[in-house]
Design a protein around this motif. Structure first.
Motif, PDB file in Angstrom:
ATOM      1  N   LEU A 167      11.791  93.967  82.745  1.00 25.51           N
ATOM      2  CA  LEU A 167      12.040  93.882  81.313  1.00 25.51           C
ATOM      3  C   LEU A 167      10.749  93.506  80.592  1.00 25.51           C
ATOM      4  CD1 LEU A 167      15.433  91.964  81.461  1.00 25.51           C
ATOM      5  CD2 LEU A 167      15.049  94.420  81.397  1.00 25.51           C
ATOM      6  N   GLN A 168      10.787  93.690  79.274  1.00 26.78           N
ATOM      7  CA  GLN A 168       9.591  93.513  78.461  1.00 26.78           C
ATOM      8  C   GLN A 168       9.425  92.065  78.022  1.00 26.78           C
ATOM      9  OE1 GLN A 168       9.861  95.924  74.950  1.00 26.78           O
ATOM     10  NE2 GLN A 168       8.292  94.763  73.875  1.00 26.78           N
ATOM     11  N   PRO A 169       8.286  91.434  78.352  1.00 24.57           N
ATOM     12  CA  PRO A 169       8.063  90.065  77.867  1.00 24.57           C
ATOM     13  C   PRO A 169       7.847  90.049  76.354  1.00 24.57           C
ATOM     14  CG  PRO A 169       6.611  90.591  79.707  1.00 24.57           C
ATOM     15  CD  PRO A 169       7.213  91.878  79.237  1.00 24.57           C
ATOM     16  N   GLY A 170       8.055  88.876  75.745  1.00 29.75           N
ATOM     17  CA  GLY A 170       7.716  88.692  74.341  1.00 29.75           C
ATOM     18  C   GLY A 170       6.211  88.572  74.179  1.00 29.75           C
ATOM     19  N   PRO A 171       5.743  88.385  72.939  1.00 27.59           N
ATOM     20  CA  PRO A 171       4.306  88.406  72.629  1.00 27.59           C
ATOM     21  C   PRO A 171       3.467  87.476  73.493  1.00 27.59           C
ATOM     22  CG  PRO A 171       5.604  88.284  70.614  1.00 27.59           C
ATOM     23  CD  PRO A 171       6.565  88.177  71.734  1.00 27.59           C
ATOM     24  N   THR A 172       3.939  86.279  73.765  1.00 26.18           N
ATOM     25  CA  THR A 172       3.121  85.337  74.537  1.00 26.18           C
ATOM     26  C   THR A 172       3.750  85.035  75.895  1.00 26.18           C
ATOM     27  OG1 THR A 172       4.189  83.291  73.801  1.00 26.18           O
ATOM     28  CG2 THR A 172       2.508  84.232  72.342  1.00 26.18           C
ATOM     29  N   ASN A 173       4.880  85.647  76.191  1.00 25.61           N
ATOM     30  CA  ASN A 173       5.570  85.414  77.469  1.00 25.61           C
ATOM     31  C   ASN A 173       5.888  83.933  77.665  1.00 25.61           C
ATOM     32  OD1 ASN A 173       6.817  86.273  79.780  1.00 25.61           O
ATOM     33  ND2 ASN A 173       4.936  86.622  80.948  1.00 25.61           N
ATOM     34  N   ARG A 174       6.247  83.278  76.584  1.00 28.62           N
ATOM     35  CA  ARG A 174       6.589  81.855  76.613  1.00 28.62           C
ATOM     36  C   ARG A 174       7.922  81.628  75.914  1.00 28.62           C
ATOM     37  NH1 ARG A 174       1.284  78.213  75.751  1.00 28.62           N
ATOM     38  NH2 ARG A 174      -0.074  79.439  77.090  1.00 28.62           N
ATOM     39  N   ILE A 175       8.488  80.468  76.200  1.00 32.41           N
ATOM     40  CA  ILE A 175       9.739  80.101  75.545  1.00 32.41           C
ATOM     41  C   ILE A 175       9.551  80.035  74.036  1.00 32.41           C
ATOM     42  CG2 ILE A 175       9.388  77.606  75.709  1.00 32.41           C
ATOM     43  CD1 ILE A 175      12.373  77.297  76.315  1.00 32.41           C
ATOM     44  N   SER A 176       8.339  79.784  73.602  1.00 41.27           N
ATOM     45  CA  SER A 176       8.073  79.680  72.166  1.00 41.27           C
ATOM     46  C   SER A 176       8.045  81.046  71.497  1.00 41.27           C
ATOM     47  CB  SER A 176       6.772  78.913  71.933  1.00 41.27           C
ATOM     48  OG  SER A 176       5.756  79.365  72.796  1.00 41.27           O
ATOM     49  N   ASP A 177       8.221  82.121  72.239  1.00 40.03           N
ATOM     50  CA  ASP A 177       8.439  83.426  71.588  1.00 40.03           C
ATOM     51  C   ASP A 177       9.759  83.434  70.827  1.00 40.03           C
ATOM     52  OD1 ASP A 177       6.057  84.489  72.453  1.00 40.03           O
ATOM     53  OD2 ASP A 177       6.909  85.433  74.234  1.00 40.03           O
ATOM     54  N   VAL A 178      10.646  82.524  71.177  1.00 45.08           N
ATOM     55  CA  VAL A 178      11.842  82.319  70.349  1.00 45.08           C
ATOM     56  C   VAL A 178      11.403  81.482  69.158  1.00 45.08           C
ATOM     57  CG1 VAL A 178      14.165  81.367  70.236  1.00 45.08           C
ATOM     58  CG2 VAL A 178      13.353  82.474  72.338  1.00 45.08           C
ATOM     59  N   HIS A 179      11.504  82.056  67.976  1.00 44.72           N
ATOM     60  CA  HIS A 179      10.928  81.454  66.779  1.00 44.72           C
ATOM     61  C   HIS A 179      11.336  79.994  66.600  1.00 44.72           C
ATOM     62  CE1 HIS A 179       9.100  81.321  62.863  1.00 44.72           C
ATOM     63  NE2 HIS A 179      10.207  80.772  62.387  1.00 44.72           N
ATOM     64  N   GLY A 180      10.348  79.145  66.447  1.00 42.30           N
ATOM     65  CA  GLY A 180      10.591  77.744  66.140  1.00 42.30           C
ATOM     66  C   GLY A 180      10.521  76.820  67.336  1.00 42.30           C
ATOM     67  N   VAL A 181      10.648  77.360  68.532  1.00 46.02           N
ATOM     68  CA  VAL A 181      10.658  76.509  69.721  1.00 46.02           C
ATOM     69  C   VAL A 181       9.247  76.001  70.027  1.00 46.02           C
ATOM     70  CG1 VAL A 181      11.174  76.401  72.183  1.00 46.02           C
ATOM     71  CG2 VAL A 181      12.641  77.747  70.655  1.00 46.02           C
ATOM     72  N   LYS A 182       9.167  74.707  70.291  1.00 50.24           N
ATOM     73  CA  LYS A 182       7.883  74.089  70.644  1.00 50.24           C
ATOM     74  C   LYS A 182       8.060  73.233  71.889  1.00 50.24           C
ATOM     75  CE  LYS A 182       6.740  73.478  65.742  1.00 50.24           C
ATOM     76  NZ  LYS A 182       6.509  72.423  64.710  1.00 50.24           N
ATOM     77  N   VAL A 183       6.933  72.954  72.546  1.00 53.10           N
ATOM     78  CA  VAL A 183       6.963  72.139  73.758  1.00 53.10           C
ATOM     79  C   VAL A 183       5.857  71.100  73.680  1.00 53.10           C
ATOM     80  CG1 VAL A 183       6.702  72.154  76.271  1.00 53.10           C
ATOM     81  CG2 VAL A 183       7.921  74.026  75.127  1.00 53.10           C
ATOM     82  N   GLY A 184       6.189  69.851  74.040  1.00 51.69           N
ATOM     83  CA  GLY A 184       5.184  68.794  74.047  1.00 51.69           C
ATOM     84  C   GLY A 184       5.149  68.057  75.371  1.00 51.69           C
ATOM     85  N   HIS A 185       3.976  67.534  75.720  1.00 52.27           N
ATOM     86  CA  HIS A 185       3.815  66.844  76.995  1.00 52.27           C
ATOM     87  C   HIS A 185       3.177  65.472  76.813  1.00 52.27           C
ATOM     88  CE1 HIS A 185       4.593  70.597  79.112  1.00 52.27           C
ATOM     89  NE2 HIS A 185       3.572  71.195  78.559  1.00 52.27           N
ATOM     90  N   VAL A 186       3.575  64.552  77.662  1.00 51.27           N
ATOM     91  CA  VAL A 186       2.802  63.333  77.920  1.00 51.27           C
ATOM     92  C   VAL A 186       2.515  63.334  79.412  1.00 51.27           C
ATOM     93  CG1 VAL A 186       2.884  60.823  78.061  1.00 51.27           C
ATOM     94  CG2 VAL A 186       3.794  61.994  76.041  1.00 51.27           C
ATOM     95  N   THR A 187       1.241  63.216  79.787  1.00 51.51           N
ATOM     96  CA  THR A 187       0.854  63.308  81.194  1.00 51.51           C
ATOM     97  C   THR A 187       0.164  62.026  81.643  1.00 51.51           C
ATOM     98  OG1 THR A 187       0.468  65.683  80.853  1.00 51.51           O
ATOM     99  CG2 THR A 187      -0.413  64.710  82.879  1.00 51.51           C
ATOM    100  N   LEU A 188       0.625  61.479  82.765  1.00 52.23           N
ATOM    101  CA  LEU A 188      -0.035  60.307  83.354  1.00 52.23           C
ATOM    102  C   LEU A 188      -0.718  60.724  84.654  1.00 52.23           C
ATOM    103  CD1 LEU A 188       2.545  57.393  82.870  1.00 52.23           C
ATOM    104  CD2 LEU A 188       0.805  58.269  81.292  1.00 52.23           C
ATOM    105  N   ASN A 189      -2.020  60.424  84.752  1.00 57.03           N
ATOM    106  CA  ASN A 189      -2.810  60.819  85.914  1.00 57.03           C
ATOM    107  C   ASN A 189      -3.683  59.647  86.302  1.00 57.03           C
ATOM    108  OD1 ASN A 189      -4.675  61.824  87.686  1.00 57.03           O
ATOM    109  ND2 ASN A 189      -5.515  63.356  86.298  1.00 57.03           N
ATOM    110  N   GLU A 190      -3.079  58.709  87.040  1.00 55.27           N
ATOM    111  CA  GLU A 190      -3.807  57.476  87.377  1.00 55.27           C
ATOM    112  C   GLU A 190      -3.483  57.048  88.793  1.00 55.27           C
ATOM    113  OE1 GLU A 190      -2.180  54.788  84.548  1.00 55.27           O
ATOM    114  OE2 GLU A 190      -2.519  56.174  82.876  1.00 55.27           O
ATOM    115  N   GLY A 191      -4.161  57.671  89.765  1.00 55.48           N
ATOM    116  CA  GLY A 191      -3.968  57.279  91.154  1.00 55.48           C
ATOM    117  C   GLY A 191      -2.576  57.562  91.655  1.00 55.48           C
ATOM    118  N   ASP A 192      -1.833  56.493  91.963  1.00 55.62           N
ATOM    119  CA  ASP A 192      -0.469  56.678  92.465  1.00 55.62           C
ATOM    120  C   ASP A 192       0.484  57.202  91.398  1.00 55.62           C
ATOM    121  OD1 ASP A 192      -1.196  55.818  94.917  1.00 55.62           O
ATOM    122  OD2 ASP A 192      -0.043  53.940  94.887  1.00 55.62           O
ATOM    123  N   ILE A 193       0.053  57.129  90.170  1.00 59.54           N
ATOM    124  CA  ILE A 193       0.908  57.544  89.051  1.00 59.54           C
ATOM    125  C   ILE A 193       0.535  58.959  88.643  1.00 59.54           C
ATOM    126  CG2 ILE A 193       1.733  56.959  86.740  1.00 59.54           C
ATOM    127  CD1 ILE A 193       2.246  54.841  88.957  1.00 59.54           C
TER     128      ILE A 193
END
Lengths: 338, 338, 338, 338
Positions: free
Chosen positions: C13-39
C-alpha cells in the motif's frame, strides 16, 4: 394488594401506552404455539419493523449474563453491531431448524443471499422447555420460523404462548412477558420482551419479599425447577444508540433479574439483546444521556418477567409435568392467609 | 424491625463466624485513613494470606459490570488468571501512586522483580470520593499502600475508614462493608468486601421497599449523589476454583447490587474480583457445584453493601460537603414515622 | 537490497507523505529520554490534536492481543469508546507515576476534574525495558509525562528515544517506529506508531526469510531476549470510524506482527489502540468499507516495527547489557556474506 | 524448490509422525462430500476420542479473530470451557441442520439429554462456499453430521473434501488442511486442522514472497475471492491445559494467518478452537510453559493452510465457477518462469 389491583411491583418509571415492546413504533411480535400432549412448545418472533433488514439493518448490541446457552447469531452481532433479521425465540433443540427457517425467509426477500450477496446472520435464541415439552420430538419445523415472523402484530399474546408455551419460571409457569418505559429526557421509549424460564422457587422475591416459601405451600406438588433454565431478554428502543450503547442497555437486564431473586444460576442461559429502530447516527448522544435508559432497562426487565408470570396460564405436558400459574397461587394465598 | 434488631435485610444463606471476608482463612484487611478537613480519604488493602504472592500466586477472576473506572491490573489478571499482590483500594486519582507503592512492596519481597525476574502485576482499584475529599490534593503517598498492606488483620474496621473514608452510597455515607457465607455443599466459605460508593438515593431499596423518598425527607440538605460513583467488590473463597469459575462467581455481584436498587449507572465503575486461597487444582469441581457459590456471591454482595451503609459514620469534608449515616436516618425515621 | 536501498520489506500500500503517524493531520509525538548509565528509559506521548480532549474526546478502540501487560485506561476506553487524554508510553514500573502526571495535565486544562466534573481516564501503556534499564531506580517522574506531551511535534525522532530508549526487539535494539498508509477509497490516512520490545531472535523474519540465525552469528554476545517483552501499537486515522470499528482496525496489528515471526509470546504484552481524529458521526460508513483500512493496519504495523528496528541505535545500559542495531548487523552481514 | 521437493514453507518446529491433527492420540476426522454439479459442498467432523463427550467432556477454548461468522456453540464453550460433542464443519447455510444432527447424535448416546439431563452444546462451525456451491439448495441433511462423525478415522483425506469441497483460498481452491508439531519441552503434540476459505489473491505470500501477482498471471480467468470468506482452525493437544490456556493457544492462529498475507478481512469469519485430550488437571502447568505451544500454534496454522492449498484439487461448481489448484499453478509457473 394483589386481590384488589391485580398487579405486582412498584414501578418508578412511566410505562408507554400499552406497556409492551410494541410501544416502540413498528415493533411487532408473532407466535406459533404447539399444544398437543407431550408437545408444549412454540416459536416467537420479534419483528423490528417492516423493512428488509438484510438491506437496511438496525444497530444492535447483546450481553451474555450467563452463557449456559445455545444462541445463534451473537458472534456476528458483536463484531458488526447490526441486526439483519427478526429475532426468533424457541426451545433449545429447535434453534437449528429455526436458523434454517430464517435463512429461507431472508432468501425470499433477497434472492441472491449466500450467492452474489453475503450470507445473512439470523438471530435465534432459546430456553430449555424440557420439563413441560418433549424436545426430543423435534416438533417445530423450519417453516414455523417464517409463520411466527409473518403473523407478527403489535397487539400480541403473552404468557403460555409461542416460545413461552413450555417455559417455567421460579418453579411456576413462565413464558412471554413484556413491558415498556418512556424516557422523557430523550423523548424515547424502551420496550422489553422476555422469554422467562429461570429461577428457583426458594429465591423468588415479589415486591422485595422472599415469597418463595409461601408459594411452595400453595403448590400441591412441588417439582424443583431444573437448573437448565434460562431467560432471553429482547429490548427495543427508538433512541438512536450505537451498538456499544445498546450493549450497555441490554446488560442492565441483569440488575432487574437480581431484584426478583435471581443470581443468574449456573445452568441458566441468561442473554439480552437490544436494538434501535432509529437509522440516523447517534454519535451526538453522549453516554451520559443513557442514565435513564439504563434505569429503564433494569426496571423494564423486572416488570416484563412479572408480566410473564402473571399472564401465564397453567400447563401440563411432557410426562404429565405441571406448572401452576402465579396468579392462581396468589389468589389461593390471598384466600388462605387473610 | 431496625429499631429492635439493628439489622436490615433477610439473608437466606448462613453467614460465617464473623460475617466478614476474613472468615476465609488467612484473609486480612488493613486501612490507612486520612481525616484532615478537605482530605477525607484513605487506602484499604485486602491481603489474601502470608505468602509471597509473586512466588506463589493465587487463582483469580474479575468481572467488569460497568467500566467507567480506572482499575490497574485487570488486563493481566484476565490473561493469566492469577493474583500476584494484595488488592489495594483507594480513590481514583491515587491509583498511580498506589501502583508504584505495591511495586515497591513486591520488590522488597523479590529483589530481582523487573530485573532478572518478570515484572509484577499490582491490582489497584478505585472509586471516586471527590464529593467529600479533594482528590486534587493527591494526599496519598506511595508508601501508604505498603502501610495498608502491612497493617492488615483479620479483625478490621468497616464503614468510614480506609478507602471508604470519603465514599458515598445512595446519597448517604458509604465506605467499607463486608459479609461472608458458608456453603455446606462444598464445605467452603465465600467472603465479600466492598468499597461502596454508588447508587442514587431515589433508587435505594431496603428489604424490597423503595425507601429512597422517605430517606430524602430525613436529609436536611440533599446533595444528589454524583454519577461518578462506583463500587469495588472483592470476594475470597477457600473453594478450589479455576480463574474461569472465579470470574463467574465475581460476576454475580451484579445481581446483588440490583436488589438494592442499583442499575449499574453510566458513571459508576462497578468491578468485582474474586480469588481462591486454595492452591490445589480444581478441575474435578464440575461447574454444577458452583450453584450455591453463585447464590452466595449475589447475597454476599448485597449484605456487604448494607454493612457498609450501616457501619458508616457521617463525614463532612471537601467544600463542607456532608454525607449522613443510614443508621442515623433510620433512627430518625423510626421516631418520626411511628 | 539493504546495501543499496537501505530499506527492508515490500509494502503493497501507499505510504503517506512522511510515512509517519503524523501524516494524520494534527497528530504529534513527544519524547523525554534518559541516558545515564544504568538508566536507559524515557517517556513518549502521542498527542492526537490541540484540543482539550477531556472536553472534546475522540472515538477510540483497543485490542489486547496478549494481556501480559499493565496498561492503565483500557477498561473505560472499552466501555465508553473514547480517548480523553494524550496516550503516554513508557516502562512497566513507571505507569503509576505517569498516570498521576497525566491526571495533573488534565487538571491544568480542566480545574474541576475530579471535583465538580467527573474524573479523567489517562491512557498509559508500557513495555518492560528491564534488560537495558534499571526499572527499580524509578527514574521517571510525574512531570515527565507533561514534558513529553507538551514537547510533541509532527516531526519527531524514532528509534532509541523516549519510551523506546531501553527497549529490545528480536534480541536487537528496539524502540519507537512509525509508518502511515493512504487509503484512496476513503481518502483517509492510517498512521501507526509502535513501541517495539518483543520477539525472540530465532523467530525474526525479514522479507519472509527466517533471518534470525544469520543475525545470531553477527552478534558477538547473544543475550536471549527475555520473555517479558511487549509491543504497544498506536494507530491514528482521520476516517470517521466508530469505537467498534476502531477496535477492529487496532486488532489487525496482530497479523502484521505475525509476518515478522512473532507469535504473541506468553510474556509479551501486545496491545493496540486506535483513535479517530474525526468528530463527525460515522454510521454511514458501512463496515464493508473498512477492508482497505484493515489491510493497512496489518501492513502499517509490520513496517512501523521495521522502522523501529532500522532507526534504533545501539544502547548499553543496566549491568552493561547491550543491544546492537539491526542496521549495523545488516551492514556487517552484507560485507561478510557477499 | 517446489519442483524438486513439492513443499512450501520453512518450518522451524518438528512435525509429528504424520504431520496431521491425528498425531494427537485418539483424534479422528471424517468427511461427507457432495459433488453433483451446482452442489459442491460437504461436512467434516473432528472427533477427539472414542468417549461419550457429554458424559466425559474435554476442556476447550476458542478465539474469534474476526466475527463475521455464524458459529454455533461458542457462547457455552466460553462460559464453561468444555467440549461436549465432536466438532462439525460445513457451509454457512447448513449449520442449522448440522446442529440438529449433532443433537440427535448426542441423544443416541444419552437418551435423557434435554429431558432429565441438561441439553447438549454442539459445536458447529462454517465457512461460506457460495462461490462454488449453491448454498440455497440446502443439500446437506441432518443425518450427514452423524455420517461424518461415525466415519472418522485417523488417516483422513485433505483438500477438496468434506466441508472443504467448495471452499476457496486466496482466489485458488481451498479446503481441508492439517499439520502437527511436537513440543519436546512438554512431551506434547499440537495438531491443527483448518477449513481454509479466506484471503484475497493479491495478498498471498509464500515463503515470504508476495506471490499473488505471479499467480494471477497463471489464472486464465481470475475471479476475485469474495469477501464472504472465512477460516476455521481446530487445534488438538494432549498437553493438560485449562480452557483459559487453550484459548491463548487457539488465538495464535492469527499470527500464522498473518504470515500468509492475511489481515483477517472484514468479511472473513476467522475462528479458532482448541481442545485438550488430557483429563487430568493442569494447574501445575504454569503459563510460562506455554511458550513453545504458542509458537507451534502459529506455525501449525500457517502450515495447515499451506497443506490445504497444496492438497486441493480444482473444482468447478455453481454457475460454472472454477477454482484452480495451487499445485497446478506452481507447476505452470515453474515451467514458464524458469
Amino acid at each position: 394488594r394483589w386481590q384488589t389491583q391485580r398487579t405486582i411491583g412498584y414501578p418508578q418509571l412511566q410505562p408507554g401506552p400499552t406497556n409492551r415492546i410494541s410501544d416502540v413504533h413498528g415493533v411487532k411480535v408473532g407466535h406459533v404455539t404447539l399444544n398437543e400432549g407431550d408437545i408444549q412448545t412454540g416459536v416467537s418472533a420479534i419483528v423490528p419493523n417492516d423493512d428488509n433488514l438484510f438491506v437496511k439493518p438496525l444497530r444492535a448490541g447483546a450481553a451474555v449474563l450467563n452463557g449456559f446457552a445455545k444462541p445463534i447469531g451473537l458472534t456476528q452481532l458483536d463484531e458488526l453491531g447490526i441486526l439483519q433479521t427478526p429475532i426468533v425465540l424457541s426451545n433449545t433443540f429447535s434453534v437449528g431448524r429455526l436458523y434454517t427457517g430464517v435463512v429461507r425467509y431472508s432468501i425470499s426477500q433477497n434472492p441472491e443471499v449466500g450467492r452474489e450477496l453475503a450470507t445473512v446472520n439470523p438471530l435465534v435464541l432459546e430456553c430449555n422447555d424440557g420439563f413441560l415439552n418433549d424436545q426430543q420430538a423435534f416438533a417445530l419445523t423450519e417453516s414455523m420460523a417464517v409463520d411466527a415472523i409473518t403473523s407478527a402484530q403489535s397487539d400480541f399474546a403473552r404468557g403460555s404462548v409461542g416460545a413461552g408455551r413450555g417455559m417455567s419460571c421460579f418453579g411456576l409457569k413462565g413464558g412471554i412477558g413484556t413491558s415498556s418505559r418512556y424516557i422523557p429526557e430523550l423523548d424515547a421509549t424502551l420496550g422489553v420482551l422476555v422469554l422467562a424460564n429461570f429461577g428457583r422457587l426458594q429465591a423468588l422475591h415479589l415486591e422485595g419479599l422472599a415469597i418463595g416459601e409461601w408459594v411452595e405451600t400453595a403448590l400441591t406438588e412441588v417439582a424443583a425447577q431444573r437448573d437448565a433454565g434460562s431467560i432471553i431478554i429482547v429490548m427495543a428502543t427508538d433512541a438512536p444508540l450505537s451498538s456499544r450503547q445498546l450493549r450497555r442497555v441490554a446488560k442492565r437486564s441483569g440488575a432487574g433479574l437480581g431484584r426478583l431473586g435471581s443470581y443468574w444460576g449456573h445452568g441458566s442461559g441468561d442473554i439480552a439483546v437490544a436494538f434501535s429502530t432509529a437509522h440516523e447516527a447517534a454519535h451526538d448522544l453522549d453516554d451520559s444521556h443513557l442514565e435513564e435508559l439504563l434505569c429503564a432497562a433494569a426496571e423494564g426487565c423486572e416488570f416484563a418477567v412479572l408480566d410473564a408470570l402473571l399472564q401465564a396460564r397453567p400447563v401440563t405436558g411432557f410426562r404429565n409435568h405441571t406448572r401452576m400459574a402465579l396468579s392462581d397461587v396468589l389468589d389461593y394465598l390471598a384466600t388462605t392467609i387473610v
